[in-house]
Structures are given as structure tokens and as C-alpha cells.
Design a protein around this motif. Structure first.
Motif, PDB file in Angstrom:
ATOM      1  N   THR A  96      42.458 -21.315  26.191  1.00  0.00           N
ATOM      2  CA  THR A  96      41.053 -21.729  26.132  1.00  0.00           C
ATOM      3  C   THR A  96      40.187 -20.636  26.771  1.00  0.00           C
ATOM      4  O   THR A  96      39.068 -20.384  26.337  1.00  0.00           O
ATOM      5  CB  THR A  96      40.876 -23.084  26.868  1.00  0.00           C
ATOM      6  OG1 THR A  96      41.832 -24.010  26.349  1.00  0.00           O
ATOM      7  CG2 THR A  96      39.505 -23.647  26.664  1.00  0.00           C
ATOM      8  N   LYS A 135      38.842 -30.103  26.427  1.00  0.00           N
ATOM      9  CA  LYS A 135      38.653 -29.658  27.808  1.00  0.00           C
ATOM     10  C   LYS A 135      37.176 -29.554  28.193  1.00  0.00           C
ATOM     11  O   LYS A 135      36.869 -29.205  29.325  1.00  0.00           O
ATOM     12  CB  LYS A 135      39.318 -28.288  28.002  1.00  0.00           C
ATOM     13  CG  LYS A 135      40.788 -28.358  28.409  1.00  0.00           C
ATOM     14  CD  LYS A 135      41.278 -26.996  28.866  1.00  0.00           C
ATOM     15  CE  LYS A 135      42.632 -27.071  29.545  1.00  0.00           C
ATOM     16  NZ  LYS A 135      43.097 -25.730  29.953  1.00  0.00           N
ATOM     17  N   LEU A 160      48.009 -24.306  16.298  1.00  0.00           N
ATOM     18  CA  LEU A 160      48.471 -23.003  16.808  1.00  0.00           C
ATOM     19  C   LEU A 160      49.585 -22.415  15.936  1.00  0.00           C
ATOM     20  O   LEU A 160      49.576 -21.235  15.606  1.00  0.00           O
ATOM     21  CB  LEU A 160      48.944 -23.157  18.271  1.00  0.00           C
ATOM     22  CG  LEU A 160      49.594 -21.936  18.890  1.00  0.00           C
ATOM     23  CD1 LEU A 160      48.611 -20.773  18.991  1.00  0.00           C
ATOM     24  CD2 LEU A 160      50.158 -22.270  20.271  1.00  0.00           C
ATOM     25  N   ARG A 175      53.062 -17.550  26.816  1.00  0.00           N
ATOM     26  CA  ARG A 175      52.354 -18.479  27.699  1.00  0.00           C
ATOM     27  C   ARG A 175      52.658 -18.078  29.135  1.00  0.00           C
ATOM     28  O   ARG A 175      53.769 -17.640  29.447  1.00  0.00           O
ATOM     29  CB  ARG A 175      52.833 -19.930  27.484  1.00  0.00           C
ATOM     30  CG  ARG A 175      52.493 -20.509  26.133  1.00  0.00           C
ATOM     31  CD  ARG A 175      51.023 -20.763  25.944  1.00  0.00           C
ATOM     32  NE  ARG A 175      50.561 -21.862  26.780  1.00  0.00           N
ATOM     33  CZ  ARG A 175      49.269 -22.092  27.039  1.00  0.00           C
ATOM     34  NH1 ARG A 175      48.328 -21.309  26.561  1.00  0.00           N
ATOM     35  NH2 ARG A 175      48.921 -23.105  27.806  1.00  0.00           N
ATOM     36  N   ARG A 225      52.660 -21.094  35.769  1.00  0.00           N
ATOM     37  CA  ARG A 225      52.359 -21.002  37.207  1.00  0.00           C
ATOM     38  C   ARG A 225      53.348 -21.916  37.936  1.00  0.00           C
ATOM     39  O   ARG A 225      54.533 -21.746  37.826  1.00  0.00           O
ATOM     40  CB  ARG A 225      50.907 -21.400  37.456  1.00  0.00           C
ATOM     41  CG  ARG A 225      49.914 -20.439  36.822  1.00  0.00           C
ATOM     42  CD  ARG A 225      48.525 -20.990  36.836  1.00  0.00           C
ATOM     43  NE  ARG A 225      48.483 -22.227  36.054  1.00  0.00           N
ATOM     44  CZ  ARG A 225      47.440 -23.030  35.981  1.00  0.00           C
ATOM     45  NH1 ARG A 225      46.358 -22.751  36.669  1.00  0.00           N
ATOM     46  NH2 ARG A 225      47.480 -24.113  35.243  1.00  0.00           N
ATOM     47  N   VAL A 279      45.652 -19.767  40.643  1.00  0.00           N
ATOM     48  CA  VAL A 279      44.366 -19.547  39.979  1.00  0.00           C
ATOM     49  C   VAL A 279      44.263 -20.469  38.762  1.00  0.00           C
ATOM     50  O   VAL A 279      45.196 -20.564  37.977  1.00  0.00           O
ATOM     51  CB  VAL A 279      44.247 -18.069  39.530  1.00  0.00           C
ATOM     52  CG1 VAL A 279      42.957 -17.854  38.755  1.00  0.00           C
ATOM     53  CG2 VAL A 279      44.313 -17.149  40.731  1.00  0.00           C
ATOM     54  N   SER A 280      43.131 -21.142  38.648  1.00  0.00           N
ATOM     55  CA  SER A 280      42.926 -21.936  37.430  1.00  0.00           C
ATOM     56  C   SER A 280      41.460 -21.848  37.043  1.00  0.00           C
ATOM     57  O   SER A 280      40.575 -21.795  37.909  1.00  0.00           O
ATOM     58  CB  SER A 280      43.372 -23.385  37.639  1.00  0.00           C
ATOM     59  OG  SER A 280      42.270 -24.233  37.791  1.00  0.00           O
ATOM     60  N   SER A 281      41.210 -21.822  35.746  1.00  0.00           N
ATOM     61  CA  SER A 281      39.832 -21.705  35.264  1.00  0.00           C
ATOM     62  C   SER A 281      38.988 -22.883  35.777  1.00  0.00           C
ATOM     63  O   SER A 281      37.836 -22.701  36.153  1.00  0.00           O
ATOM     64  CB  SER A 281      39.808 -21.692  33.739  1.00  0.00           C
ATOM     65  OG  SER A 281      40.515 -20.581  33.262  1.00  0.00           O
ATOM     66  N   SER A 282      39.585 -24.076  35.799  1.00  0.00           N
ATOM     67  CA  SER A 282      38.816 -25.252  36.259  1.00  0.00           C
ATOM     68  C   SER A 282      38.388 -25.099  37.716  1.00  0.00           C
ATOM     69  O   SER A 282      37.241 -25.374  38.068  1.00  0.00           O
ATOM     70  CB  SER A 282      39.636 -26.530  36.150  1.00  0.00           C
ATOM     71  OG  SER A 282      40.265 -26.592  34.928  1.00  0.00           O
TER      72      SER A 282
HETATM   73  N1  COA Z   1      47.439 -17.056  36.048  1.00  0.00           N
HETATM   74  C1  COA Z   1      46.555 -17.947  36.484  1.00  0.00           C
HETATM   75  N2  COA Z   1      46.135 -18.980  35.767  1.00  0.00           N
HETATM   76  C2  COA Z   1      46.600 -19.169  34.550  1.00  0.00           C
HETATM   77  C3  COA Z   1      47.526 -18.277  34.013  1.00  0.00           C
HETATM   78  C4  COA Z   1      47.952 -17.186  34.830  1.00  0.00           C
HETATM   79  N3  COA Z   1      48.822 -16.309  34.417  1.00  0.00           N
HETATM   80  N4  COA Z   1      47.828 -18.706  32.790  1.00  0.00           N
HETATM   81  C5  COA Z   1      47.126 -19.832  32.567  1.00  0.00           C
HETATM   82  N5  COA Z   1      46.387 -20.116  33.626  1.00  0.00           N
HETATM   83  C6  COA Z   1      45.550 -21.312  33.789  1.00  0.00           C
HETATM   84  C7  COA Z   1      44.190 -21.291  33.157  1.00  0.00           C
HETATM   85  O1  COA Z   1      43.210 -20.782  34.011  1.00  0.00           O
HETATM   86  C8  COA Z   1      43.974 -22.741  32.816  1.00  0.00           C
HETATM   87  O2  COA Z   1      43.503 -23.488  33.902  1.00  0.00           O
HETATM   88  P1  COA Z   1      42.719 -24.862  33.704  1.00  0.00           P
HETATM   89  O3  COA Z   1      43.738 -25.843  33.171  1.00  0.00           O
HETATM   90  O4  COA Z   1      42.253 -25.162  35.067  1.00  0.00           O
HETATM   91  O5  COA Z   1      41.628 -24.608  32.703  1.00  0.00           O
HETATM   92  C9  COA Z   1      45.361 -23.239  32.498  1.00  0.00           C
HETATM   93  O6  COA Z   1      46.242 -22.377  33.150  1.00  0.00           O
HETATM   94  C10 COA Z   1      45.695 -23.209  31.039  1.00  0.00           C
HETATM   95  O7  COA Z   1      44.683 -22.588  30.283  1.00  0.00           O
HETATM   96  P2  COA Z   1      44.846 -21.556  29.156  1.00  0.00           P
HETATM   97  O8  COA Z   1      45.850 -20.526  29.513  1.00  0.00           O
HETATM   98  O9  COA Z   1      43.482 -21.090  28.771  1.00  0.00           O
HETATM   99  O10 COA Z   1      45.497 -22.373  27.997  1.00  0.00           O
HETATM  100  P3  COA Z   1      45.290 -23.821  27.509  1.00  0.00           P
HETATM  101  O11 COA Z   1      46.386 -24.658  28.095  1.00  0.00           O
HETATM  102  O12 COA Z   1      43.909 -24.289  27.699  1.00  0.00           O
HETATM  103  O13 COA Z   1      45.558 -23.560  25.955  1.00  0.00           O
HETATM  104  C11 COA Z   1      46.272 -24.076  23.714  1.00  0.00           C
HETATM  105  C12 COA Z   1      46.069 -24.529  25.162  1.00  0.00           C
HETATM  106  C13 COA Z   1      45.044 -23.425  23.137  1.00  0.00           C
HETATM  107  C14 COA Z   1      47.431 -23.123  23.650  1.00  0.00           C
HETATM  108  C15 COA Z   1      46.623 -25.398  22.980  1.00  0.00           C
HETATM  109  O14 COA Z   1      45.598 -26.340  23.241  1.00  0.00           O
HETATM  110  C16 COA Z   1      46.736 -25.211  21.478  1.00  0.00           C
HETATM  111  O15 COA Z   1      47.744 -24.757  21.019  1.00  0.00           O
HETATM  112  N6  COA Z   1      45.678 -25.584  20.731  1.00  0.00           N
HETATM  113  C17 COA Z   1      45.655 -25.487  19.258  1.00  0.00           C
HETATM  114  C18 COA Z   1      45.898 -26.856  18.622  1.00  0.00           C
HETATM  115  C19 COA Z   1      47.386 -27.172  18.546  1.00  0.00           C
HETATM  116  O16 COA Z   1      48.165 -26.459  17.932  1.00  0.00           O
HETATM  117  N7  COA Z   1      47.786 -28.306  19.169  1.00  0.00           N
HETATM  118  C20 COA Z   1      49.161 -28.734  19.165  1.00  0.00           C
HETATM  119  C21 COA Z   1      49.949 -28.096  20.263  1.00  0.00           C
HETATM  120  S1  COA Z   1      51.644 -28.609  20.212  1.00  0.00           S
END
Ligand code: COA
Length: 172
Positions: free
Chosen positions: A15, A47, A83, A97, A100, A136-139
Motif C-alpha cells: 500500500t 486501509k 495481485l 514481502r 517484521r 516501523v509501520s506506516s500507520s
Molecule cells: N520495514 C518496516 N515496515 C514494513 C516493512 C519493512 N521492511 N514491510 C512492510 N512494512 C509495514 C508497512 O509500513 C505497513 O504498515 P501498516 O500496516 O501500519 O500500514 C505494513 O507493514 C504492510 O504494508 P505494505 O507493505 O504497504 O503492504 P500491505 O500489507 O498494505 O499490502 C497487498 C497488501 C497490496 C499486498 C495486498 O492487499 C494485495 O495483494 N492486494 C491486491 C488484492 C489481492 O490480490 N487480494 C488477495 C490477496 S490473497
């Protein structure tokens, strides 16, 4: 130049609301493992993102343009489909992916399992977040910034300034 004799494309989806230094570290490490890396920015209305998908693509692109040590071609684009369909359409072989703490595990485990059921030939590769970015998390970044905390260690100056702008827009 191919890294393994076979041209490998990987997709790093997320995201990215907003992109953090934790994400950038994963991008840099993933770029060592493939020939082409596509960073896919999902809409994820579930989200309730602070930044629009277009704004997030712009911030991710800017941060990657300023990133040192890129080891392969890196593209950034928005995607708005399942995805696994996106990965197939891009002819990629793997999904990256970041992992953490153990709290990420259950969600990632389920997502990987569902994706593998739909397309067993596409592998999900997990990269452990480095100890510096484990928490670290975006939220949390958005929450801390909204309450005037210092987040400059976790995001780039471009993201910090975009967050400032959002905060000012909300105040006015
Ligand atoms: N270091 C620090 N933080 C990290 C990190 C790292 N290396 N990697 C991830 N994060 C954190 C992010 O800041 C985020 O924090 P938050 O939850 O507080 O916002 C969290 O981990 C995950 O965010 P992000 O990495 O942006 O991914 P996501 O989980 O939001 O992404 C998708 C999800 C887009 C992969 C998923 O929703 C998707 O596949 N969507 C398409 C639709 C689909 O196919 N759905 C069926 C899936 S089976």
C-alpha cells in the motif's frame, strides 16, 4: 545482464501509505535477487489510505530515484486487480514481502497460501526486515506525525514534506 542465466522479474506489492525506509531497504535487497523489480502500489481502500494511489506512486518513484545502490531495473506502477493476476500479467516469477515481527506472520502466511492455491508457479519470497526497521509501520508513522512526533528517522525528506503538507491541508 542476467543474474542467473534466466531473466527473473519480481513484484514487490504494497500500500505504501506512505513508503518508509523499511520498505526502501527491502526494495534495495530484493533488487540484488532479480533482473527487474516492479514495485506495485495497491489502492487498498480497505486501509483508508491518507495519500491517493497517484500520490503514493509519485512518492515511491521519487524515493527510488534517490536511492543509492540499485542492483537492477526498478519500475513503479499502480495496480488495481488481484495481485496474482497482476504478477501473471507482468510475467513475473516471484513476489517479495517484508516480514517484521511474528505478528506479520499469520497474515502473510494466509496471503501466500491463497496466492499459491491460485498460482502455484509463482513463489513468494520473504525478506526479514532489518533490526533497525522491525518496528516501523506506516500507520504508526502517520499517527506519530499527526501528533507532532519526530518521524525523520523512518521516512525520507520527500515523504516527511508530503506528510507536512497533508497535515497543513487538514488544519486549513
Ligand atoms: N520495514 C518496516 N515496515 C514494513 C516493512 C519493512 N521492511 N514491510 C512492510 N512494512 C509495514 C508497512 O509500513 C505497513 O504498515 P501498516 O500496516 O501500519 O500500514 C505494513 O507493514 C504492510 O504494508 P505494505 O507493505 O504497504 O503492504 P500491505 O500489507 O498494505 O499490502 C497487498 C497488501 C497490496 C499486498 C495486498 O492487499 C494485495 O495483494 N492486494 C491486491 C488484492 C489481492 O490480490 N487480494 C488477495 C490477496 S490473497
Amino acid at each position: 545482464m542476467e543474474k542467473s542465466g534466466k531473466y527473473i522479474t519480481g513484484v514487490y506489492p504494497g500500500t505504501f501509505d506512505p513508503i518508509t525506509k523499511g520498505h526502501l531497504h527491502i526494495i534495495q535487497r530484493a533488487s540484488k535477487l532479480v533482473d527487474r523489480l516492479i514495485v506495485g502500489v495497491a489502492p487498498n481502500t480497505r486501509k483508508g489510505p491518507l495519500f491517493s494511489q497517484e500520490e503514493r506512486v509519485k512518492l515511491v518513484s521519487e524515493d527510488i530515484a534517490n536511492m543509492h545502490a540499485k542492483h537492477c531495473e526498478i519500475e513503479v506502477e499502480a495496480f488495481d486487480e488481484l495481485l496474482i493476476h497482476y504478477v501473471q500479467r507482468k510475467k513475473a516469477q516471484c513476489i517479495f514481502r517484508g516480514l517484521r515481527a511474528t505478528s506479520d506472520f499469520e497474515y502473510e502466511f494466509q496471503m501466500t497460501g491463497m496466492n499459491a492455491q491460485m498460482e502455484p508457479d509463482i513463489e513468494t519470497v520473504f525478506l526479514m526486515a532489518s533490526d533497525k526497521y522491525q518496528f516501523v509501520s506506516s500507520s504508526f508513522i502517520k499517527e506519530i506525525h499527526a501528533l507532532d512526533g519526530d518521524i525523520s528517522k523512518f521516512v525520507t525528506p520527500a515523504v516527511l514534506s508530503a506528510l507536512e503538507q497533508k497535515k497543513n491541508q487538514r488544519k486549513s
